[in-house]
Structure formats: structure tokens, C-alpha cells
Write a protein that holds these residues in place. Structure first.
Motif, PDB file in Angstrom:
ATOM      1  N   LEU A   1       0.829  -1.206   0.000  1.00 33.40           N
ATOM      2  CA  LEU A   1       0.000   0.000   0.000  1.00 33.40           C
ATOM      3  C   LEU A   1       0.866   1.261   0.000  1.00 33.40           C
ATOM      4  CD1 LEU A   1      -2.935  -0.908   2.431  1.00 33.40           C
ATOM      5  CD2 LEU A   1      -2.976  -0.726  -0.057  1.00 33.40           C
ATOM      6  N   VAL A   2       1.942   1.241   0.748  1.00 38.90           N
ATOM      7  CA  VAL A   2       2.862   2.379   0.765  1.00 38.90           C
ATOM      8  C   VAL A   2       3.460   2.584  -0.622  1.00 38.90           C
ATOM      9  CG1 VAL A   2       5.048   3.247   1.672  1.00 38.90           C
ATOM     10  CG2 VAL A   2       3.394   2.178   3.220  1.00 38.90           C
ATOM     11  N   ALA A   3       3.906   1.491  -1.272  1.00 35.62           N
ATOM     12  CA  ALA A   3       4.496   1.583  -2.611  1.00 35.62           C
ATOM     13  C   ALA A   3       3.483   2.087  -3.633  1.00 35.62           C
ATOM     14  CB  ALA A   3       5.058   0.223  -3.026  1.00 35.62           C
ATOM     15  N   ILE A   4       2.234   1.584  -3.557  1.00 34.79           N
ATOM     16  CA  ILE A   4       1.184   2.017  -4.486  1.00 34.79           C
ATOM     17  C   ILE A   4       0.894   3.503  -4.311  1.00 34.79           C
ATOM     18  CG2 ILE A   4      -1.259   1.765  -5.060  1.00 34.79           C
ATOM     19  CD1 ILE A   4      -0.975  -1.214  -4.328  1.00 34.79           C
TER      20      ILE A   4
ATOM     21  N   GLN B   1       2.919   5.788  -3.194  1.00 35.49           N
ATOM     22  CA  GLN B   1       4.053   6.570  -3.679  1.00 35.49           C
ATOM     23  C   GLN B   1       4.109   6.608  -5.199  1.00 35.49           C
ATOM     24  OE1 GLN B   1       7.294   4.573  -1.731  1.00 35.49           O
ATOM     25  NE2 GLN B   1       7.093   5.749   0.184  1.00 35.49           N
ATOM     26  N   GLU B   2       3.788   5.518  -5.850  1.00 32.26           N
ATOM     27  CA  GLU B   2       3.890   5.432  -7.306  1.00 32.26           C
ATOM     28  C   GLU B   2       2.716   6.089  -8.020  1.00 32.26           C
ATOM     29  OE1 GLU B   2       6.277   4.278  -9.360  1.00 32.26           O
ATOM     30  OE2 GLU B   2       7.571   4.074  -7.600  1.00 32.26           O
ATOM     31  N   THR B   3       1.544   6.049  -7.428  1.00 34.65           N
ATOM     32  CA  THR B   3       0.338   6.533  -8.117  1.00 34.65           C
ATOM     33  C   THR B   3      -0.153   7.875  -7.606  1.00 34.65           C
ATOM     34  OG1 THR B   3      -1.156   5.405  -6.579  1.00 34.65           O
ATOM     35  CG2 THR B   3      -0.383   4.150  -8.494  1.00 34.65           C
ATOM     36  N   GLY B   4       0.243   8.219  -6.404  1.00 36.53           N
ATOM     37  CA  GLY B   4      -0.258   9.461  -5.829  1.00 36.53           C
ATOM     38  C   GLY B   4      -1.686   9.351  -5.325  1.00 36.53           C
ATOM     39  N   LEU B   5      -2.241   8.142  -5.307  1.00 37.14           N
ATOM     40  CA  LEU B   5      -3.595   7.947  -4.812  1.00 37.14           C
ATOM     41  C   LEU B   5      -3.655   8.225  -3.321  1.00 37.14           C
ATOM     42  CD1 LEU B   5      -4.548   4.642  -6.694  1.00 37.14           C
ATOM     43  CD2 LEU B   5      -5.342   6.959  -7.220  1.00 37.14           C
ATOM     44  N   MET B   6      -4.814   8.731  -2.893  1.00 37.85           N
ATOM     45  CA  MET B   6      -5.012   9.041  -1.474  1.00 37.85           C
ATOM     46  C   MET B   6      -5.361   7.756  -0.722  1.00 37.85           C
ATOM     47  SD  MET B   6      -4.240  12.140  -1.340  1.00 37.85           S
ATOM     48  CE  MET B   6      -4.770  12.523   0.326  1.00 37.85           C
ATOM     49  N   ILE B   7      -4.349   6.968  -0.437  1.00 40.36           N
ATOM     50  CA  ILE B   7      -4.535   5.697   0.274  1.00 40.36           C
ATOM     51  C   ILE B   7      -4.005   5.854   1.690  1.00 40.36           C
ATOM     52  CG2 ILE B   7      -3.919   3.251   0.362  1.00 40.36           C
ATOM     53  CD1 ILE B   7      -3.542   3.336  -2.646  1.00 40.36           C
TER      54      ILE B   7
END
Length: 423
Positions: free
Chosen positions: A313-316, A318-324
Motif C-alpha cells: 500500500l505504501v508503494a502504491i 508513492q507510485e500513483t499518488g492515490l489518497m490511500i
């Protein structure tokens, strides 16, 4: 015709969407429409296979010792005599309750232990009942090679084992209710699919090795005790003209593992899935699982940990900029549970889950045409290019599988194991 089309469509959807969480609906539909049993189950006679407890095992090893002497011997070895006796008594009480219910329902029972479980007993009985845990159930099932002989397992000590293959734990404390529901027909049949293995090559009739229980100071030989006759019957008719094709007399109920015996050595083999192109593969071995075994080794090989999901989730993010919210524990738990639950599939489905353990790839990314590390299959062919490999069935029986030997793994309806589901 409509039901048949629906079944084929849903089966295709399950296999197309590998590890898809939505397949749970198919499994429910399949079990309720194809395995329902509406009449009571009241056999005339059964063979009851009872567990050999650790206490009985130690007594048999030293029959000349009195109880105080046996207690002293076990204490010197670091074993707790009182605990062994306590769990022995729990098992025996459970055994007495099962036998009482059989007598109450006027069902004739022949009680045997692992050393006296014979093929003629199975042939003469209408059903097999095991009293113990999953190990006892596996021992009972290994002698049943067709789908017309039901086997029912009672977990005699649910505080020490889960007994996944046995009836639900609650029936361990209410055996009478279990038998009442069986007699009334308040259950359904479950046909647990098993893996049939055909070997082609040299030295395929070499005797297998029993991977015994290391917890005991003397091996129990869970499979060998019950398979001597089956192994003899599968041998070639003449030693002068050895056959090079052999269908193994043992079916895989949980899983089959194939790889180098020395775990530090890379396993090299050629793999084909569903008659596809044979692909050269290097890995830590191959695991083939049934639906029954999908909660066991295959599950633990593929499951995601809480930590892995959190890192993803951290990697996603960082890579996508999604508000996760990558620190949301509830979200991490839900994703982890959803993925891991999708690895489990129905024991009644005629397909295997395959997992290539630790696949070796030359680059950081897999090459085009490389085998997917996991998936579903109806048929798997594997040709060994290994140096000193083993083909291990249900973690108990190991056959040689060295360079040049071809193994074919399939599922056939006739090989299914007929069991009972009360819940």
C-alpha cells in the motif's frame, strides 16, 4: 440443459479468474446442487479405525514395564506421563461414545488399529469411520481408492488438533447428535477430488520412502503399514521385462510436492499445464494442491502477510499518488483476508492449484513465455531434470523422481473420496 450450461459457465469463470474472491458463490451453488443427499445413512456394518495414542505406543514399545516404571522412563526422557495418559483417556472416552452410538443405531462395528487395517475389512464394510485426527483420517482414506466407499472422521481430541478432514468440532462433544443427523439424512455427500499420478521412465518401481513422524522415537509408518499390498499389486508382472509406465497406487488427497531432496539445491524440470507447451523451469520445487489441500501447504506458500500488504500500500501510494491510508490497520486486514481467502477453493472441484516455489528468473522480470508462478490446471505434466529429487504425496510417502522421469498429474471422478458434511 440450463443447469448444465450454468455449471459450465461458472466453472469456466472460476478457472479464468484465478484466485478470484467471487468464486465462493460458485462453490456454494455447486455443493448445494450436485452433492445433496436426501435419504438417511444407516449402514449395516462399518470398520472403525481408531488412533494409536502416544501412551499406547509407549506401552507397546516396553510391554515388560509396570506403570511406575513406564512413568519413570518417560520422565527421564523429558516426556510428561500424566499428560500422555490424560489425552489417551480423552481419546478412549470418545471412542466409547462412537461405539455406543453405533450400537444404539444397530450398526455392527469392527474396531481395528493402524496395524490391523486390512483391505478385506474395507471391502466387507459399508463405510469406514475413523476416530482420531487428520492423520488417522488420512490413514483410513489411503486404502480407499474408489468413490463408492464413504469415510467419516471423528476428531477425538479437538483441543490438540483442528481435524479439518473430520466432522466439525462441535460434534466431538455431541456425537449422538451427529449420528442422529446421519440417520435422518440431514447431511450432504462431499466427493473430495484426489490427484492421480502416472510415472513414465526408469526405476519407477523403486520402493518409496516413508517420511515418518519425528515426534516419536520410533517411526509409525503411517502409509507403509496400509499400503504393502497395494504397492505389491502395482509392481510389474515380470522382473525380466520391466514396465516403464506406472500409475501410482496412492492418490494425493491434500497435495503433491516435487523437487530436489536437498532444499538448498535448485530444482530443474520441464513443465506443461493443460497440454500446453513444455517450459523449462528452475525453482525450489512444484506444489500441486487439491481443494482439500488449499487450506494447508499451498495456502501458506501463497498467502500474503499483514506486513507485505502494508508495504504494498505504501508503494502504491508513492507510485500513483492515490489518497490511500497506508497506515489504516482495518484496511490492511481486510485486503489481507480477502486475498488469502481467495486462495481456498472447494474440495469438490476437478482442478488442481499449482505453485512454482521461488521461481528463478534470469532478469528482474519474467521473460515472455515463462510459466506463471501459480494458477489452476486440469492436467499437469512434469519432466525431471533433477539430480536427486523426490515426489512426495501428502507429506508422507516419497518416490524417486530423477532426470528423465515424466510425471502426469490428473483428476478423475472415480478417484474421489466420498465423505460427509453435516454443516
Amino acid at each position: 440443459m440450463g443447469s448444465t450450461c450454468a455449471y459450465r459457465l461458472m466453472n469456466y469463470t472460476v478457472k479464468k479468474n484465478l484466485f478470484n474472491y467471487n468464486k465462493i458463490g460458485f462453490e456454494w451453488w455447486h455443493s448445494h446442487h450436485y452433492s445433496r443427499h436426501y435419504t438417511g445413512f444407516k449402514p449395516k456394518n462399518v470398520v472403525v479405525l481408531t488412533k494409536l495414542t502416544r501412551y499406547e505406543f509407549e506401552k507397546a514399545k516396553a510391554p515388560e514395564l509396570s506403570e511406575p516404571e513406564l512413568k519413570e522412563l518417560l520422565t527421564r526422557r523429558g516426556s510428561d506421563y500424566n499428560t500422555l495418559l490424560y489425552h489417551h483417556n480423552i481419546h478412549k472416552k470418545h471412542e466409547e461414545q462412537v461405539l455406543y452410538e453405533l450400537e444404539r443405531h444397530q450398526i455392527e462395528a469392527k474396531v481395528v488399529d493402524r496395524f490391523n487395517y486390512k483391505e478385506e475389512d474395507i471391502n466387507e464394510a459399508d463405510a469406514v469411520i475413523t476416530i482420531g485426527g487428520d492423520g488417522t483420517f488420512l490413514l483410513g482414506a489411503v486404502r480407499i481408492t474408489k468413490n463408492d466407499k464413504p469415510i467419516i472422521g471423528f476428531n477425538s481430541d479437538p483441543t490438540r488438533s483442528e481435524g479439518y478432514l473430520c466432522l466439525a468440532k462441535k460434534f466431538s462433544s455431541d456425537i449422538g447428535k451427529a449420528f442422529d443427523r446421519l440417520v435422518k439424512g440431514e447431511f450432504r455427500w462431499m466427493y473430495r477430488k484426489r490427484i492421480r499420478i502416472t510415472l513414465i521412465g526408469e526405476n519407477i518401481y523403486d520402493p518409496p520412502v516413508e517420511l515418518h513422524d519425528e515426534q516419536l522415537s520410533k517411526p509409525e509408518y503411517r502409509y507403509i503399514d496400509g499400503l504393502q499390498e497395494q504397492l505389491r499389486n502395482s509392481e510389474p508382472e515380470t522382473k525380466e521385462v520391466p514396465q516403464n509406465v506406472r500409475v501410482l497406487p496412492v492418490l494425493g488427497l491434500n497435495e503433491v510436492y516435487i523437487g530436489e531432496k536437498l532444499s538448498a539445491r535448485v530444482s530443474y524440470y520441464e513443465l506443461s499445464v493443460d497440454n500446453g507447451e513444455r517450459v523449462k523451469t528452475k525453482s525450489s520445487g512444484l506444489c500441486l494442491s487439491t481443494g482439500t489441500g488449499s487450506t494447508s501447504w499451498q495456502f501458506n506458500i501463497n498467502k500474503l502477510t499483514h506486513q507485505a500488504v502494508a508495504n504494498l500500500l505504501v508503494a502504491i501510494k508513492q507510485e500513483t499518488g492515490l489518497m490511500i491510508d497506508a497506515q489504516n490497520e482495518e484496511l490492511i486486514n481486510r485486503i489481507t483476508n480477502r486475498f488469502n481467502h481467495s486462495l481456498i477453493f472447494s474440495p469438490e472441484l476437478s482442478m488442481m492449484a499449482y505453485t512454482i516455489r521461488d521461481p528463478v528468473s534470469v532478469g528482474t522480470l519474467p521473460k515472455p513465455g515463462e510459466m506463471k508462478p501459480r494458477g489452476f490446471a486440469n492436467k499437469v505434466e512434469m519432466k525431471s531434470r533433477c539430480f536427486d529429487a523426490a515426489l512426495v504425496i501428502d507429506g508422507g510417502l516419497s518416490f524417486k523422481f530423477n532426470d528423465g522421469t515424466l510425471a502426469i498429474f490428473e483428476m478423475h471422478d472415480d478417484d474421489a473420496l466420498k465423505t460427509v458434511v453435516l454443516d
